[in-house]
Design an enzyme around this catalytic site. Structure first.
Site, short mmCIF file in Angstrom:
data_model
loop_
_atom_site.label_atom_id
_atom_site.label_comp_id
_atom_site.label_asym_id
_atom_site.label_seq_id
_atom_site.Cartn_x
_atom_site.Cartn_y
_atom_site.Cartn_z
N CYS A 1 -4.55 28.14 -5.99
CA CYS A 1 -5.66 27.67 -6.83
C CYS A 1 -6.66 28.76 -7.18
O CYS A 1 -7.48 28.58 -8.08
CB CYS A 1 -6.39 26.52 -6.13
SG CYS A 1 -5.32 25.11 -5.81
N HIS B 1 -13.50 25.79 -9.42
CA HIS B 1 -12.14 25.22 -9.35
C HIS B 1 -12.28 23.72 -9.13
O HIS B 1 -13.10 23.28 -8.32
CB HIS B 1 -11.38 25.87 -8.19
CG HIS B 1 -10.12 25.15 -7.86
ND1 HIS B 1 -9.21 24.76 -8.82
CD2 HIS B 1 -9.63 24.71 -6.67
CE1 HIS B 1 -8.20 24.13 -8.23
NE2 HIS B 1 -8.44 24.08 -6.94
N ASN C 1 -6.59 18.02 -9.95
CA ASN C 1 -6.54 19.43 -9.55
C ASN C 1 -5.34 20.10 -10.24
O ASN C 1 -4.20 19.80 -9.92
CB ASN C 1 -6.40 19.51 -8.03
CG ASN C 1 -6.39 20.93 -7.50
OD1 ASN C 1 -6.24 21.89 -8.25
ND2 ASN C 1 -6.54 21.06 -6.18
N1 ACO Z 1 -4.90 6.05 -0.83
C1 ACO Z 1 -5.31 5.23 0.13
N2 ACO Z 1 -5.47 5.61 1.41
C2 ACO Z 1 -5.19 6.88 1.72
C3 ACO Z 1 -4.73 7.79 0.76
C4 ACO Z 1 -4.58 7.34 -0.56
N3 ACO Z 1 -4.17 8.12 -1.56
N4 ACO Z 1 -4.52 8.98 1.36
C5 ACO Z 1 -4.84 8.84 2.65
N5 ACO Z 1 -5.24 7.55 2.88
C6 ACO Z 1 -5.67 6.96 4.13
C7 ACO Z 1 -5.14 7.70 5.33
O1 ACO Z 1 -3.85 7.29 5.65
C8 ACO Z 1 -6.16 7.31 6.37
O2 ACO Z 1 -5.87 6.04 6.83
P1 ACO Z 1 -6.07 5.66 8.40
O3 ACO Z 1 -7.52 5.87 8.64
O4 ACO Z 1 -5.60 4.25 8.46
O5 ACO Z 1 -5.21 6.63 9.15
C9 ACO Z 1 -7.47 7.23 5.60
O6 ACO Z 1 -7.09 7.09 4.22
C10 ACO Z 1 -8.35 8.46 5.74
O7 ACO Z 1 -7.53 9.62 5.54
P2 ACO Z 1 -8.14 11.06 5.64
O8 ACO Z 1 -7.06 12.05 5.37
O9 ACO Z 1 -8.91 11.18 6.90
O10 ACO Z 1 -9.13 11.01 4.41
P3 ACO Z 1 -10.28 12.00 4.05
O11 ACO Z 1 -11.56 11.26 4.03
O12 ACO Z 1 -10.21 13.28 4.83
O13 ACO Z 1 -9.93 12.33 2.53
C11 ACO Z 1 -8.96 14.08 1.20
C12 ACO Z 1 -8.71 12.98 2.20
C13 ACO Z 1 -9.51 13.46 -0.09
C14 ACO Z 1 -7.66 14.78 0.90
C15 ACO Z 1 -10.01 15.05 1.79
O14 ACO Z 1 -9.60 15.50 3.05
C16 ACO Z 1 -10.26 16.21 0.92
O15 ACO Z 1 -10.90 16.10 -0.09
N6 ACO Z 1 -9.76 17.39 1.31
C17 ACO Z 1 -9.82 18.56 0.47
C18 ACO Z 1 -8.44 18.83 0.06
C19 ACO Z 1 -8.27 19.16 -1.37
O16 ACO Z 1 -9.08 18.93 -2.24
N7 ACO Z 1 -7.13 19.75 -1.62
C20 ACO Z 1 -6.74 20.17 -2.91
C21 ACO Z 1 -5.92 21.39 -2.80
S1 ACO Z 1 -6.85 22.68 -2.09
C22 ACO Z 1 -7.84 23.19 -3.19
O17 ACO Z 1 -7.57 23.19 -4.36
C23 ACO Z 1 -9.15 23.70 -2.74
#
Ligand code: ACO
Length: 320
Positions: free
Chosen positions: A114, A247, A277
């Site tokens: 990215c 980004h 993204n």
């Molecule tokens: N829909 C519904 N529920 C979901 C989904 C979905 N798409 N994905 C995960 N869940 C559930 C999980 O299973 C979990 O359930 P549980 O509590 O029963 O186990 C719950 O939601 C919470 O999951 P987490 O992974 O803890 O959710 P979090 O609040 O951390 O959010 C996210 C996840 C959005 C990916 C967050 O960690 C984030 O924004 N991370 C940054 C990553 C990113 O942006 N990456 C892009 C590539 S890197 C870059 O470009 C910088």
């Protein structure tokens, strides 16, 4: 003033097909509220069979040349940042070179996930500063839909396809151009965001794997650091910045970085809601949109920042 580069034109290409969160929820266990609350994403563009990295990159590059009033013969270098090239080789940059009818110069692909566009801008600006080239196309083009595990709801909801490009020209004008770029990488963090295969592996082409929480934690810290680094190197404060063009990974990361810098939302260009993204394409896509709709104007100071798999991260400061 010594020779450096300025952004003479911007261009974008987005696939026609749009997939909303509700549509995605028909094939994977998710919903619009979860996706939007956590990421700000409402929809993404998904490439059709004929929309490849080269095809989209060429379309964005053509638009950037057109905006700059440049002919293909003026292009000395094509630098294309991608994690999803058409082929292992030739470089997708050279497919673009051929499609645009560029007969001279050279080109290559650049892999920094990215952060690829910031890396490409840095390399191109450096080549222009040293006099190796007089101009360069810097393109980010990605088809992440082809490296998604479409059964993994924790990743497949986050990404989209598209391409963006800028055309850089050499200038000695002191009041415009790329002021600085800062690049960083930490290979030791390669396992928090990666593709678990490649063309060089006989067993699997690979899909994207991510530890979302870890990426989030590193993103906010590193991005604030590199933005402060860019401002300090130019003896500027955030008040001098007209536009932050981050980004577009995630609205919460964008907002957290802007908040820590004391920049209000009106000065931040956001496309993640509509594009999701698009990795290396996200910054040039956002630039093209904000230049196209008149938000970014001649004389504006624009701060760009990105973090991605590698980990890689970096920033660039440019006066339009
Ligand atoms: N829909 C519904 N529920 C979901 C989904 C979905 N798409 N994905 C995960 N869940 C559930 C999980 O299973 C979990 O359930 P549980 O509590 O029963 O186990 C719950 O939601 C919470 O999951 P987490 O992974 O803890 O959710 P979090 O609040 O951390 O959010 C996210 C996840 C959005 C990916 C967050 O960690 C984030 O924004 N991370 C940054 C990553 C990113 O942006 N990456 C892009 C590539 S890197 C870059 O470009 C910088």
């Amino acid at each position: 003033m010594a020779r450096h580069s300025f952004i003479a034109g911007t261009g974008a290409y987005l696939p026609e097909c749009i997939v909303t969160n509700d549509e995605l929820a028909r094939s994977v266990d998710t919903n619009d509220a979860w996706i939007h609350d956590r990421t700000g994403i409402r929809q993404r563009h998904i490439a059709g069979p004929r929309e490849t990295c080269a095809h989209m990159g060429a379309a964005a590059a053509r638009a950037a040349l057109c905006q700059a009033g440049a002919e293909p013969g003026e292009v000395d270098a094509v630098i294309l940042a991608t994690s999803t090239p058409d082929q292992a080789f030739p470089a997708t940059a050279l497919r673009v070179q051929a499609e645009l009818g560029i007969a001279n110069g050279f080109g290559f692909d650049l892999a920094a996930a990215c952060s690829g566009f910031i890396y490409g801008l840095s390399v191109a600006d450096g080549m222009i500063r040293t006099g190796q080239v007089r101009s360069a196309l810097v393109i980010g083009s990605e088809v992440y839909s082809r490296i998604m595990d479409w059964h993994d709801r924790t990743t497949c909801v986050l990404f989209g396809d598209g391409a963006g490009a800028v055309f850089l020209r050499a200038t000695e004008e002191p009041d415009r151009g790329v002021l600085s770029t800062h690049l960083h990488a930490q290979g030791g963090l390669g396992d928090i965001l990666y593709v678990d295969g490649a063309v060089g592996r006989h067993d699997r082409p690979g899909t994207l794997v991510m530890n979302g929480r870890e990426v989030f934690r590193h993103a906010v810290t590193r991005l604030v650091e590199t933005v402060e680094e860019a401002l300090a190197a130019n003896r500027l404060t955030h008040d001098a910045v007209d536009w932050l063009v981050p980004h577009q990974a995630n609205r919460r990361i964008i907002d957290a970085v802007a908040r820590k810098l004391g920049m209000n939302a009106e000065r931040v260009v956001v496309t993640v809601d509509r594009h999701a993204n698009t990795s290396a394409a996200s910054i040039p896509l956002a630039l093209a949109e904000a230049v196209g709709d008149g938000r970014i104007r001649r004389g504006d100071l624009v701060l760009m920042e990105a973090l991605g798999g590698g980990l890689t991260w970096g920033s660039a400061l440019a006066r339009f």
